[in-house]
Motif scaffolding. Structure first.
Motif, PDB file in Angstrom:
ATOM      1  N   TYR A  61      27.853  34.794   6.684  1.00 23.53           N
ATOM      2  CA  TYR A  61      26.951  36.032   6.330  1.00 23.53           C
ATOM      3  C   TYR A  61      27.703  36.992   5.329  1.00 23.53           C
ATOM      4  N   TYR A  62      29.262  37.156   5.737  1.00 22.81           N
ATOM      5  CA  TYR A  62      30.201  38.257   5.158  1.00 22.81           C
ATOM      6  C   TYR A  62      30.572  37.550   4.066  1.00 22.81           C
ATOM      7  N   LYS A  63      30.728  36.430   3.538  1.00 23.56           N
ATOM      8  CA  LYS A  63      30.952  35.818   2.422  1.00 23.56           C
ATOM      9  C   LYS A  63      29.914  35.671   1.061  1.00 23.56           C
ATOM     10  N   TYR A  77      36.112  47.559   7.672  1.00 24.73           N
ATOM     11  CA  TYR A  77      35.378  46.252   7.462  1.00 24.73           C
ATOM     12  C   TYR A  77      35.994  45.062   6.841  1.00 24.73           C
ATOM     13  N   MET A  78      37.008  45.322   5.951  1.00 25.73           N
ATOM     14  CA  MET A  78      37.746  44.409   5.162  1.00 25.73           C
ATOM     15  C   MET A  78      38.554  43.563   6.157  1.00 25.73           C
ATOM     16  N   ILE A  79      39.158  44.455   7.152  1.00 23.10           N
ATOM     17  CA  ILE A  79      40.140  43.692   7.954  1.00 23.10           C
ATOM     18  C   ILE A  79      39.328  42.875   8.947  1.00 23.10           C
ATOM     19  N   TYR A  80      38.259  43.407   9.142  1.00 17.57           N
ATOM     20  CA  TYR A  80      37.372  42.567  10.269  1.00 17.57           C
ATOM     21  C   TYR A  80      36.789  41.194   9.525  1.00 17.57           C
ATOM     22  N   LYS A  81      36.505  41.452   8.436  1.00 23.30           N
ATOM     23  CA  LYS A  81      36.005  40.247   7.671  1.00 23.30           C
ATOM     24  C   LYS A  81      37.063  39.041   7.367  1.00 23.30           C
ATOM     25  N   LYS A  82      38.223  39.584   6.919  1.00 21.90           N
ATOM     26  CA  LYS A  82      39.349  38.681   6.618  1.00 21.90           C
ATOM     27  C   LYS A  82      39.755  37.875   7.878  1.00 21.90           C
ATOM     28  N   ALA A  85      37.286  35.498   8.880  1.00 22.11           N
ATOM     29  CA  ALA A  85      37.356  34.138   7.934  1.00 22.11           C
ATOM     30  C   ALA A  85      38.509  33.463   8.605  1.00 22.11           C
ATOM     31  N   ASN A  86      39.727  34.158   8.768  1.00 14.87           N
ATOM     32  CA  ASN A  86      40.592  33.255   9.212  1.00 14.87           C
ATOM     33  C   ASN A  86      40.694  32.348  10.536  1.00 14.87           C
ATOM     34  N   ALA A  87      40.104  33.295  11.509  1.00 13.52           N
ATOM     35  CA  ALA A  87      39.758  32.481  12.753  1.00 13.52           C
ATOM     36  C   ALA A  87      38.963  31.214  12.446  1.00 13.52           C
TER      37      ALA A  87
END
Length: 123
Positions: A61-63, A77-82, A85-87
């Motif tokens: 969804y976030y990509k 929001y950017m930290i959460y999205k990143k 993605a890493n996880a």
């Protein structure tokens, strides 16, 4: 965790809800790690599979470009999205029990890091 995907493009997502999501991932990953350490691979794998499915939904969804434009407007929001993605993408051989513990620890670690970063921003 009421909503699996935080729809940043459809409503204002409060920091408390983001932290609730982070805590959910950390707590479930920790629970699965405890089961793993007690040699309960079946239950540990079930939790991991559920976490992986949720991470995949959020990651996909976030990509999207339209969502990325909204997310870029907020450091939280950017930290959460990143870290979502890493996880999700940094898991090694997710179908292997040999990597189950490592993959669970990665989810715990990335989401815990997201919590620390967000806490530093808001304090």
């Amino acid at each position: 965790m009421e909503n699996i995907v935080l729809e940043f493009d459809k409503r204002k997502i409060e920091i408390e809800e983001i932290l609730e999501h982070i805590d959910y991932y950390c707590n479930k990953a920790n629970e699965a790690l405890e089961l793993y350490s007690c040699k309960n691979l079946k239950e540990s794998r079930l939790i991991f599979k559920d976490l992986r499915n949720k991470l995949k939904l959020e990651y996909n969804y976030y990509k999207k470009v339209s969502i990325s434009k909204v997310i870029r407007k907020s450091n939280v929001y950017m930290i959460y999205k990143k870290e979502i993605a890493n996880a999700y993408v940094k898991q090694n051989r997710p179908n292997s029990n040999d990597n189950l513990s490592s993959n669970l620890y990665d989810i715990y670690s990335y989401m815990g890091y997201a919590r620390v970063c967000i806490s530093e921003l808001i304090n």
